[in-house]
Design an enzyme around this catalytic site. Structure first.
Site, PDB file in Angstrom:
ATOM      1  N   LYS A 103       0.857  -1.190   0.000  1.00 11.49           N
ATOM      2  CA  LYS A 103       0.000   0.000   0.000  1.00 11.49           C
ATOM      3  C   LYS A 103       0.887   1.232   0.000  1.00 11.49           C
ATOM      4  O   LYS A 103       1.760   1.365   0.863  1.00 11.49           O
ATOM      5  CB  LYS A 103      -0.897  -0.006   1.239  1.00 11.49           C
ATOM      6  CG  LYS A 103      -1.897   1.131   1.235  1.00 11.49           C
ATOM      7  CD  LYS A 103      -2.815   1.037   2.430  1.00 11.49           C
ATOM      8  CE  LYS A 103      -2.242   1.779   3.622  1.00 11.49           C
ATOM      9  NZ  LYS A 103      -3.184   1.776   4.766  1.00 11.49           N
ATOM     10  N   LEU A 104       0.679   2.075  -0.980  1.00 12.43           N
ATOM     11  CA  LEU A 104       1.495   3.280  -1.104  1.00 12.43           C
ATOM     12  C   LEU A 104       0.760   4.467  -0.521  1.00 12.43           C
ATOM     13  O   LEU A 104      -0.393   4.724  -0.862  1.00 12.43           O
ATOM     14  CB  LEU A 104       1.781   3.561  -2.590  1.00 12.43           C
ATOM     15  CG  LEU A 104       2.307   2.398  -3.427  1.00 12.43           C
ATOM     16  CD1 LEU A 104       2.405   2.828  -4.891  1.00 12.43           C
ATOM     17  CD2 LEU A 104       3.659   1.927  -2.903  1.00 12.43           C
ATOM     18  N   LYS A 105       1.430   5.195   0.332  1.00  7.91           N
ATOM     19  CA  LYS A 105       0.863   6.453   0.802  1.00  7.91           C
ATOM     20  C   LYS A 105       0.986   7.467  -0.331  1.00  7.91           C
ATOM     21  O   LYS A 105       2.057   7.568  -0.962  1.00  7.91           O
ATOM     22  CB  LYS A 105       1.613   6.948   2.041  1.00  7.91           C
ATOM     23  CG  LYS A 105       1.395   6.082   3.272  1.00  7.91           C
ATOM     24  CD  LYS A 105       0.008   6.265   3.865  1.00  7.91           C
ATOM     25  CE  LYS A 105      -0.131   5.485   5.179  1.00  7.91           C
ATOM     26  NZ  LYS A 105      -1.466   5.667   5.790  1.00  7.91           N
ATOM     27  N   ASP A 130      -3.206   4.937  -0.391  1.00 10.73           N
ATOM     28  CA  ASP A 130      -3.899   5.523   0.766  1.00 10.73           C
ATOM     29  C   ASP A 130      -3.546   7.000   0.826  1.00 10.73           C
ATOM     30  O   ASP A 130      -2.382   7.354   0.992  1.00 10.73           O
ATOM     31  CB  ASP A 130      -3.446   4.804   2.047  1.00 10.73           C
ATOM     32  CG  ASP A 130      -4.119   5.355   3.298  1.00 10.73           C
ATOM     33  OD1 ASP A 130      -5.026   6.204   3.171  1.00 10.73           O
ATOM     34  OD2 ASP A 130      -3.742   4.912   4.412  1.00 10.73           O
ATOM     35  N   ASN A 132      -4.899   9.239   3.018  1.00 14.98           N
ATOM     36  CA  ASN A 132      -5.108   9.825   4.341  1.00 14.98           C
ATOM     37  C   ASN A 132      -5.943  11.113   4.280  1.00 14.98           C
ATOM     38  O   ASN A 132      -5.669  12.071   5.008  1.00 14.98           O
ATOM     39  CB  ASN A 132      -3.770  10.102   5.042  1.00 14.98           C
ATOM     40  CG  ASN A 132      -3.127   8.837   5.563  1.00 14.98           C
ATOM     41  OD1 ASN A 132      -2.657   8.028   4.783  1.00 14.98           O
ATOM     42  ND2 ASN A 132      -3.136   8.652   6.855  1.00 14.98           N
ATOM     43  N   GLU A 180      -7.719   4.301  -0.855  1.00 18.67           N
ATOM     44  CA  GLU A 180      -8.159   4.436   0.533  1.00 18.67           C
ATOM     45  C   GLU A 180      -8.218   5.897   0.946  1.00 18.67           C
ATOM     46  O   GLU A 180      -7.256   6.638   0.734  1.00 18.67           O
ATOM     47  CB  GLU A 180      -7.183   3.666   1.434  1.00 18.67           C
ATOM     48  CG  GLU A 180      -7.503   3.755   2.920  1.00 18.67           C
ATOM     49  CD  GLU A 180      -6.514   2.964   3.765  1.00 18.67           C
ATOM     50  OE1 GLU A 180      -5.764   2.148   3.186  1.00 18.67           O
ATOM     51  OE2 GLU A 180      -6.484   3.167   4.981  1.00 18.67           O
ATOM     52  N   ASP A 205     -11.209   4.550   5.942  1.00 19.41           N
ATOM     53  CA  ASP A 205     -10.381   4.242   7.112  1.00 19.41           C
ATOM     54  C   ASP A 205     -10.811   5.125   8.287  1.00 19.41           C
ATOM     55  O   ASP A 205     -11.628   4.733   9.114  1.00 19.41           O
ATOM     56  CB  ASP A 205      -8.899   4.462   6.740  1.00 19.41           C
ATOM     57  CG  ASP A 205      -7.940   4.275   7.899  1.00 19.41           C
ATOM     58  OD1 ASP A 205      -8.384   4.022   9.029  1.00 19.41           O
ATOM     59  OD2 ASP A 205      -6.705   4.393   7.689  1.00 19.41           O
ATOM     60  N   LYS A 229      -9.685  -1.144  12.044  1.00 20.55           N
ATOM     61  CA  LYS A 229      -8.639  -0.983  13.052  1.00 20.55           C
ATOM     62  C   LYS A 229      -9.312  -1.026  14.419  1.00 20.55           C
ATOM     63  O   LYS A 229     -10.127  -0.157  14.741  1.00 20.55           O
ATOM     64  CB  LYS A 229      -7.936   0.372  12.890  1.00 20.55           C
ATOM     65  CG  LYS A 229      -7.089   0.504  11.630  1.00 20.55           C
ATOM     66  CD  LYS A 229      -6.567   1.922  11.509  1.00 20.55           C
ATOM     67  CE  LYS A 229      -5.625   2.072  10.316  1.00 20.55           C
ATOM     68  NZ  LYS A 229      -5.350   3.496  10.019  1.00 20.55           N
TER      69      LYS A 229
HETATM   70 MG    MG Z   1      -5.315   4.651   6.079  1.00 17.56          MG
END
Ligand code: MG
Length: 339
Positions: A103-105, A130, A132, A180, A205, A229
């Site tokens: 998974k790449l930010k 992702d 964020n 994401e 998320d 989570k």
């Molecule tokens: Mg995330």
């Protein structure tokens, strides 16, 4: 929060089971991470006394039935790198260590190029991104793209808005497993619009703080995948309820990570052994973040790209007291109130 509010309530309530922790702490709003930590501690003590593994216990708490998986697929999250070459080199190291998903930010300005480079290097690798929430605020997806699109909402410059939307559209052509949290934490309507627009599954998320919010998000069509989570939803038992809400709607989930030590990592493996965790999560070995973990045995990725779910009672790993002592900055003992 633990010291002043949560532990005193727990002791005053005489709570002796993991299932009793949530209700005993319900009067305290928020502080999901602290609640999750406390619930896991009580669950671990309860299950060790009963000789039951956390994986087995969570499977029983879930309405999904069946046995927990014995192994789960490993995945790793990779941060923003200095250069695309550095990113590709880092991904190469994880692939060589048998991780099954990367998974790449991403963020505006570090998105299409890096993701396309990783895709080009590993055409068949499961790759997700992702953001964020970094493509908010404002809902780029609510308006159609291209010439004639309505003016940008007040406070958001049109070029930035188009760039964000163009980037997300370009990512949609890379065969990613998911995008994401592209938009802001509270922008469920925007995510629903984006989910209608993109072929790539949209994953949520940060907004998913409970099973009820998960249900609302799915009802809105804001996600077709959810990152679970336990620390974000206030505990592993609520995480099971999130799983069950998604399972009832045929929505796959995966287990997110929050830089856990082996304690949380072992518990995450138990959670990820439930049947709707069909997507490899941020489940990596102890050596992802730590020179030496505080549990034994350390958790490791096998050559087949999986990690064993601990089978022993409770979380199934032992805490190395010496390692905790070495890192401790203060300690406090509590005495249960006399009944
Ligand atoms: Mg995330």
């Amino acid at each position: 929060v633990l010291d002043r509010h949560l532990v005193p309530r727990l002791l005053a309530g005489g709570v002796g089971t993991g299932a009793g922790v949530g209700p005993a702490l319900a009067a305290v709003k928020g502080h999901q991470m602290a609640k999750s930590a406390l619930e896991l501690a009580v669950l671990d003590a309860e299950l060790r006394a009963r000789g039951v593994s956390l994986a087995r216990h969570l499977a029983g708490a879930s309405g999904s039935g069946g046995d927990p998986a014995g192994r789960v697929a490993a995945g790793v999250a990779v941060g923003i790198a200095g250069t695309v070459d550095a990113l590709v080199a880092e991904v190469g190291r994880w692939v060589a260590q048998h991780y099954r998903r990367v998974k790449l930010k991403i963020r505006p300005g570090w998105d299409v190029g890096p993701a396309a480079a990783v895709r080009a290097a590993w055409p068949d690798l499961l790759v997700g991104v992702d953001a964020n929430g970094s493509y908010g605020p404002g809902v780029a997806a609510r308006a159609p793209a291209g010439p004639g699109a309505p003016a940008a909402p007040e406070g958001l410059a049109a070029p930035a808005r188009l760039e964000a939307l163009e980037a997300l559209d370009a990512l949609d052509h890379l065969g990613l497993s998911m995008i994401e949290q592209p938009l802001g934490d509270d922008d469920l309507v925007g995510h629903a619009a984006l989910a209608r627009r993109l072929r790539t599954p949209v994953c949520l998320d940060e907004p998913i703080t409970s099973a009820a919010v998960a249900e609302a998000a799915l009802e809105l069509g804001a996600a077709s995948v959810i990152n679970v989570k336990a620390a974000r939803v206030g505990g592993y038992l609520e995480a099971v309820r999130v799983h069950d809400v998604c399972r009832a709607r045929g929505v796959p989930v995966w287990c997110g990570g929050m830089v856990e030590t082996g304690i949380g990592r072992a518990a995450n493996l138990a959670l990820a052994s439930l049947p709707s965790f069909t997507i490899p999560g941020d489940l990596s070995g102890s050596d992802r973040w730590w020179a030496a973990d505080i549990v034994t045995p350390e958790l490791g990725v096998e050559a087949d790209g999986t990690i064993a779910v601990p089978r022993g009672p409770g979380i199934g790993v032992e805490v190395r007291a010496g390692a905790v002592d070495a890192a401790a900055t203060w300690r406090r003992w509590y005495r249960a109130a006399a009944k």
